[in-house]
Every structure is written in structure tokens, then in C-alpha cells.
Motif scaffolding. Structure first.
Motif, PDB file in Angstrom:
ATOM      1  N   VAL A 103      54.141   8.659 -18.948  1.00 32.38           N
ATOM      2  CA  VAL A 103      53.693   9.540 -20.020  1.00 32.38           C
ATOM      3  C   VAL A 103      53.024  10.751 -19.390  1.00 32.38           C
ATOM      4  CG1 VAL A 103      52.127   9.830 -21.971  1.00 32.38           C
ATOM      5  CG2 VAL A 103      53.414   7.694 -21.714  1.00 32.38           C
ATOM      6  N   SER A 104      53.505  11.924 -19.736  1.00 34.69           N
ATOM      7  CA  SER A 104      52.813  13.147 -19.354  1.00 34.69           C
ATOM      8  C   SER A 104      51.741  13.389 -20.402  1.00 34.69           C
ATOM      9  CB  SER A 104      53.783  14.332 -19.293  1.00 34.69           C
ATOM     10  OG  SER A 104      53.110  15.520 -18.937  1.00 34.69           O
ATOM     11  N   TYR A 105      50.488  13.183 -20.009  1.00 33.82           N
ATOM     12  CA  TYR A 105      49.366  13.313 -20.942  1.00 33.82           C
ATOM     13  C   TYR A 105      48.712  14.673 -20.735  1.00 33.82           C
ATOM     14  CZ  TYR A 105      44.975  12.800 -23.336  1.00 33.82           C
ATOM     15  OH  TYR A 105      43.912  13.011 -24.175  1.00 33.82           O
ATOM     16  N   GLN A 106      48.707  15.479 -21.787  1.00 32.79           N
ATOM     17  CA  GLN A 106      48.131  16.819 -21.722  1.00 32.79           C
ATOM     18  C   GLN A 106      46.705  16.797 -22.272  1.00 32.79           C
ATOM     19  OE1 GLN A 106      51.467  16.534 -20.508  1.00 32.79           O
ATOM     20  NE2 GLN A 106      51.823  16.518 -22.721  1.00 32.79           N
ATOM     21  N   SER A 107      45.755  17.152 -21.432  1.00 37.45           N
ATOM     22  CA  SER A 107      44.335  17.096 -21.779  1.00 37.45           C
ATOM     23  C   SER A 107      43.949  18.184 -22.772  1.00 37.45           C
ATOM     24  CB  SER A 107      43.504  17.250 -20.501  1.00 37.45           C
ATOM     25  OG  SER A 107      42.137  17.455 -20.788  1.00 37.45           O
ATOM     26  N   PHE A 108      42.902  17.919 -23.558  1.00 40.58           N
ATOM     27  CA  PHE A 108      42.345  18.936 -24.455  1.00 40.58           C
ATOM     28  C   PHE A 108      41.051  19.503 -23.866  1.00 40.58           C
ATOM     29  CE2 PHE A 108      41.358  14.689 -26.264  1.00 40.58           C
ATOM     30  CZ  PHE A 108      39.970  14.680 -26.264  1.00 40.58           C
ATOM     31  N   TYR A 109      41.085  19.808 -22.567  1.00 39.78           N
ATOM     32  CA  TYR A 109      39.866  20.290 -21.913  1.00 39.78           C
ATOM     33  C   TYR A 109      39.466  21.701 -22.323  1.00 39.78           C
ATOM     34  CZ  TYR A 109      42.923  22.534 -18.303  1.00 39.78           C
ATOM     35  OH  TYR A 109      43.865  23.265 -17.619  1.00 39.78           O
ATOM     36  N   ASP A 110      40.327  22.464 -22.992  1.00 36.47           N
ATOM     37  CA  ASP A 110      40.020  23.770 -23.591  1.00 36.47           C
ATOM     38  C   ASP A 110      38.857  24.510 -22.916  1.00 36.47           C
ATOM     39  OD1 ASP A 110      41.978  23.055 -25.386  1.00 36.47           O
ATOM     40  OD2 ASP A 110      40.574  22.433 -26.930  1.00 36.47           O
ATOM     41  N   SER A 111      39.167  25.286 -21.905  1.00 36.53           N
ATOM     42  CA  SER A 111      38.110  25.959 -21.161  1.00 36.53           C
ATOM     43  C   SER A 111      38.620  27.257 -20.570  1.00 36.53           C
ATOM     44  CB  SER A 111      37.588  25.052 -20.044  1.00 36.53           C
ATOM     45  OG  SER A 111      36.557  25.694 -19.316  1.00 36.53           O
ATOM     46  N   LEU A 112      37.707  28.166 -20.336  1.00 37.83           N
ATOM     47  CA  LEU A 112      37.991  29.415 -19.638  1.00 37.83           C
ATOM     48  C   LEU A 112      37.509  29.355 -18.195  1.00 37.83           C
ATOM     49  CD1 LEU A 112      36.957  31.672 -22.618  1.00 37.83           C
ATOM     50  CD2 LEU A 112      39.247  31.650 -21.597  1.00 37.83           C
ATOM     51  N   ASN A 113      37.123  28.171 -17.749  1.00 39.54           N
ATOM     52  CA  ASN A 113      36.624  27.954 -16.398  1.00 39.54           C
ATOM     53  C   ASN A 113      37.573  27.016 -15.652  1.00 39.54           C
ATOM     54  OD1 ASN A 113      35.252  27.411 -14.034  1.00 39.54           O
ATOM     55  ND2 ASN A 113      33.305  26.956 -15.032  1.00 39.54           N
ATOM     56  N   PRO A 114      38.236  27.485 -14.580  1.00 38.77           N
ATOM     57  CA  PRO A 114      39.156  26.613 -13.844  1.00 38.77           C
ATOM     58  C   PRO A 114      38.500  25.343 -13.322  1.00 38.77           C
ATOM     59  CG  PRO A 114      39.416  28.904 -13.146  1.00 38.77           C
ATOM     60  CD  PRO A 114      38.198  28.853 -14.013  1.00 38.77           C
ATOM     61  N   GLU A 115      37.176  25.364 -13.114  1.00 40.64           N
ATOM     62  CA  GLU A 115      36.483  24.190 -12.593  1.00 40.64           C
ATOM     63  C   GLU A 115      36.468  23.023 -13.574  1.00 40.64           C
ATOM     64  OE1 GLU A 115      34.851  23.949  -9.312  1.00 40.64           O
ATOM     65  OE2 GLU A 115      36.376  25.505  -9.206  1.00 40.64           O
ATOM     66  N   GLU A 149      29.301  36.091 -22.426  1.00 35.63           N
ATOM     67  CA  GLU A 149      28.703  34.750 -22.447  1.00 35.63           C
ATOM     68  C   GLU A 149      29.753  33.660 -22.271  1.00 35.63           C
ATOM     69  OE1 GLU A 149      24.928  35.724 -25.476  1.00 35.63           O
ATOM     70  OE2 GLU A 149      26.709  34.638 -26.194  1.00 35.63           O
ATOM     71  N   LEU A 150      30.956  33.884 -22.789  1.00 31.41           N
ATOM     72  CA  LEU A 150      31.981  32.840 -22.797  1.00 31.41           C
ATOM     73  C   LEU A 150      33.088  33.046 -21.775  1.00 31.41           C
ATOM     74  CD1 LEU A 150      32.467  32.184 -26.619  1.00 31.41           C
ATOM     75  CD2 LEU A 150      31.433  30.659 -24.935  1.00 31.41           C
ATOM     76  N   GLU A 151      32.959  34.064 -20.929  1.00 30.54           N
ATOM     77  CA  GLU A 151      34.048  34.407 -20.025  1.00 30.54           C
ATOM     78  C   GLU A 151      34.435  33.249 -19.111  1.00 30.54           C
ATOM     79  OE1 GLU A 151      35.561  38.551 -18.060  1.00 30.54           O
ATOM     80  OE2 GLU A 151      33.412  38.208 -18.338  1.00 30.54           O
ATOM     81  N   ARG A 152      33.493  32.389 -18.788  1.00 32.84           N
ATOM     82  CA  ARG A 152      33.786  31.172 -18.021  1.00 32.84           C
ATOM     83  C   ARG A 152      33.278  29.940 -18.766  1.00 32.84           C
ATOM     84  NH1 ARG A 152      35.490  31.314 -12.832  1.00 32.84           N
ATOM     85  NH2 ARG A 152      34.378  29.423 -12.263  1.00 32.84           N
TER      86      ARG A 152
END
Length: 453
Positions: free
Chosen positions: A118-130, A296-299
């Protein structure tokens, strides 16, 4: 809730707890194919594994080519567990069609035979690669990265039922939030890479399914839609896709969450994500307050956005002459590229679920042509897309709408049903279809330009 549902959730929680309580494991292994990298205890910004430094340009490699491989312990909130994870740096394609390098993680089931994954796609929703799942799995601990750790509750039942799990960093290495087409190519090339790396145990005969909720549903649906043209080799491996809480037409979602008590922070996140993904500068359209929120939200991650900007609207962020987002040509062009209604239809069966009790999460929007949703995703858009797939895709579509559940509540019901639905697809059983019974939805036509105010 049925006893079966409760049992499945209990198994997931128990498995996650066992993983978290595991003693500290031995040092991680390191392998290479074709280049090598040393597995570190955490995936920090300086981790060399994420950088491709080969002599040949990325354009010289076919999408899905494995560039680096490493094996390490699967971590939960920074704690190593007995589970091994294979991480791959691979060649893919970004939102602008350019060659890019990305990372995916393969977790092998202790009970699997490598015939199904199963390819599971996360819902990590972020503007920060970390905050990407690969970094959390490697041991990095960030606030936004807590989401991939929570998702162990979804991964545990898959592993215990014998599925190997492939977890791509769907947003790529620049965290191109909400860039659906890039989510899709990152996912498809992740599957290609997973079946080409000897260390994963997966191969040409491994059957795959796609699964994801919310941000993970964006990646799941775009992957299913792009597979026939972008990756027909992967499409032939797919048995189906299961998703819930789907973003279909971003322009509608911006109108729906406008002024929401909790989800309005998605507005600036989308502005930043669109800017970054397509290389456009939207700052010149923002007023002083809009620029402040942007910075404020750029990362930031979804955790930084939810509930932090109650009542925020586009108008509060934009200069007066751009009070209608459709008056910004570059933004309009970008959001139309992200409209799933304009993309191709999947050719494999799908299970699509959507909540519709957004009032429970402080979203009271009900504009003409948009309607209601789960708090952040628009139910009418999802119905329209499901009906479109019934009419043009040639594959069965199961659609479930949870009128009493919001975005946060719906996955509790969706996940166990999705697990059973995927099991039936791998078993070769005929896919159920709700085609002909799905209520009408919204128009998914591209947005039209608006004059300056």
C-alpha cells in the motif's frame, strides 16, 4: 460504531503503543544503489542523504530511478523501534515539470510475502520540509512532524495484515503544499523506486493500492488520475485507491473556509504553497497584515495554522483592489491547474469518502456554487468528482458521505472501511459501485477572471 470497527482501531492503537515502547535498537544499517549515504540518527536539514550530488544531471535519469538507499530503524516521536525502514532518494518531477529528487520510505511487514503493498500518502500538510514523514521516521522531531507519528495508527493495521507500506514525502523537498500534480508524480515515482531497490523486497509482480486522507487524499487522487499517462507501468500494478476528505477545486475551498473559526489559516498556507510550487510572487497583492501572516507561516505546518487565525478572510490579507482572488491572474492560473475536475479520470476502482458537518469545526460557509463541507473540504466538489469518474473513468466508484462527521472525525469511520475495501481489491473481488446513486454536486469548471475592485 460496529464491533469490527472498534476492534480494528484497538489493534492499531495497541500496535503503535508496542512500537513506541520498543527498546533502543542497534545502529542503523547503510546500503547504496547506486550511490551511498550514511544513515544518521535524525534527518536534520544537514542530512546529506536528501541531497543528490552526482556527476550526471537529474534529467539524465528516468523518473523513479533510485539515487541513494539507506536502512534504519523506524522511529516514533524520536524513539527507535524494532521495525526496519528502507529510505530511497529517487528522481521525480516537480509541479513545473522539472526533474527533482525526493525521498520515500518503505516499511516491510513482518507478516508479508512482498506480493502486495500500500502506498500510504501522509496528511502532514506543511510548508517546512523538516516535517516530512521520512524525516520523522528517521528520528527527527518537529511540531509539524508529529502528524506522521500519529499516522502510525493508520500504518499499524496495514502492516499487521501483511501489506508492505510505501510512504512518500508527497510535497517534495521544498514542501510544495497543496501542489496536487506534484503530489501525484512524487507518489507514482516513489512506487517505481520502491520496486527497483533490491533492499525493499518489492518487485515487478508486487500489486499496489493507494491510500490517503486529507492532504494524503490529494496525493492519492492525483496519483490515480495521472497514472495512466505519467506512469502506465505503475497503473498496471494498481488494484484501486481509497481516500477521504479530498481537496478537489482549491478556489471553492478558499471561499468555503473564508472566515472560518479554525480552518481559515489554510488561506495563507495555500497562497504560500501556490507561490512556491509555481515560482510566482504573490506578495505584491497582499497588504501589511497579509504580509505579516505570510511571513509567520512561510515554514509553518497545519498545526501552526488551525485555530491560529479565527475569522481570517482573503479580504483581510489582500490589498483593496484584489478583494476577489480571481482578480490575481497568476493565482487564478495556478489554482486552475490544481483543480482535479480538469484532470483525467482514474482507470482503477476507487473508494471516496467525505464528511459534511463542518459546523462542528467552526466553518459555517454555504455559498452558492460551493455549499457545505467537513470544515475544510467541500462536499459538493467531491460528489461532482465522483460522478465525473463514474461517467468517464470506466471503473467502479464507491462514495460515502458522512453528514454527521467533520474533517477530524471522519477518518475514524473511513479508515476501517478503507482497509476492508482494499483487502477486497487485493483479493480480486468485484469492486462495489455507487454510480447512479451519488447526489449532484458543484460545477468543477475552471475559475473565470474577475475585474479589479
Amino acid at each position: 460504531m460496529s464491533k469490527g470497527t472498534v476492534r480494528l482501531i484497538s489493534v492499531a492503537i495497541a500496535t503503535a503503543a508496542v512500537m513506541a515502547a520498543a527498546p533502543v535498537a542497534t545502529a542503523a544499517e547503510s546500503t547504496s544503489a547506486p550511490a551511498s549515504a550514511t544513515a544518521s540518527a535524525s534527518a536534520s536539514a544537514s542530512d546529506p542523504f536528501y541531497a543528490y550530488g552526482g556527476d550526471r544531471p537529474l534529467s539524465a535519469f528516468a523518473p523513479g530511478t533510485v539515487l541513494k538507499t539507506r536502512t534504519l530503524q523506524y522511529h516514533l516521536v524520536g524513539i527507535p523501534t524494532p521495525l526496519k525502514a528502507v529510505q530511497l532518494l529517487y528522481r521525480t518531477t516537480d509541479a513545473q515539470g522539472r526533474p527533482a529528487a525526493n525521498v520515500t520510505t518503505v516499511v516491510r511487514s513482518p507478516r508479508g510475502d512482498r506480493s502486495k503493498a500500500v502506498s500510504y500518502q501522509s496528511f502532514y500538510d506543511s510548508l517546512n520540509p523538516e516535517d516530512g514523514p521520512s524525516r520523522a521516521i528517521a528520528g527527527n522531531v518537529t511540531l509539524g512532524g508529529l502528524i506522521p507519528n500519529v499516522e502510525a495508527l493508520f500504518l499499524a493495521p496495514l502492516l499487521t495484515q501483511g501489506y508492505d507500506v510505501v510512504i512518500p514525502d508527497t510535497e517534495g523537498q521544498r514542501a510544495n503544499f497543496a501542489a496536487g500534480p506534484e503530489y501525484g508524480t512524487n507518489t507514482l515515482d516513489s512506487i517505481r523506486a520502491a520496486t527497483r531497490a533490491e533492499q525493499t523486497g518489492l518487485g515487478p509482480s508486487t500489486a499496489f493500492a493507494l491510500m490517503g486522507y486529507s492532504g494524503g487524499a490529494i496525493a492519492t487522487n492525483w496519483a490515480a488520475a495521472l497514472a495512466p499517462s505519467y506512469a502506465p507501468d505503475v497503473n498496471r500494478k494498481l488494484v484501486g485507491y481509497a481516500e477521504g476528505g479530498l481537496l478537489v477545486d482549491p478556489a471553492h475551498n478558499l471561499k468555503y473556509v473564508d472566515g472560518s473559526l479554525a480552518w481559515s489559516g489554510v488561506i495563507p498556507m495555500s497562497v504560500i504553497g501556490v507561490s512556491r510550487s509555481y515560482g510566482i510572487d504573490l506578495k505584491s497583492y497582499l497588504n501589511g497584515y497579509g504580509l505579516k501572516v505570510y511571513e509567520e507561516l512561510e515554514r509553518g505546518s497545519i498545526i501552526d495554522a488551525i485555530g491560529h487565525y479565527p475569522g481570517l478572510t482573503w479580504k483581510k490579507m489582500a490589498k483593496p483592489e484584489y478583494a476577489d482572488p480571481n482578480s490575481v491572474p497568476a493565482f487564478l492560473e495556478a489554482v486552475n491547474k490544481l483543480n482535479l475536475g480538469s484532470a483525467a479520470s482514474p482507470t482503477v476502482p476507487g473508494f471516496i469518502a467525505q464528511g459534511n458537518a463542518g459546523v462542528l469545526e467552526g466553518t459555517f460557509g454555504n455559498r452558492p456554487g460551493v455549499g457545505t463541507g467537513d470544515g475544510v473540504m467541500v462536499a459538493g466538489d467531491v460528489r461532482a468528482l465522483a460522478r465525473q469518474y463514474c461517467a468517464t473513468g470506466g471503473a467502479a466508484v464507491k462514495y460515502s458521505q458522512y453528514d454527521l462527521l467533520s474533517h477530524v472525525g471522519a477518518p475514524v469511520v473511513w479508515a476501517p472501511v478503507a482497509l476492508g475495501w482494499l483487502g477486497d481489491r487485493f483479493a480480486g473481488r468485484a469492486a462495489p459501485s455507487d454510480c447512479g446513486r451519488i447526489p449532484a454536486g458543484n460545477s468543477l469548471a475552471p475559475e473565470e477572471p474577475a475585474p479589479l475592485s
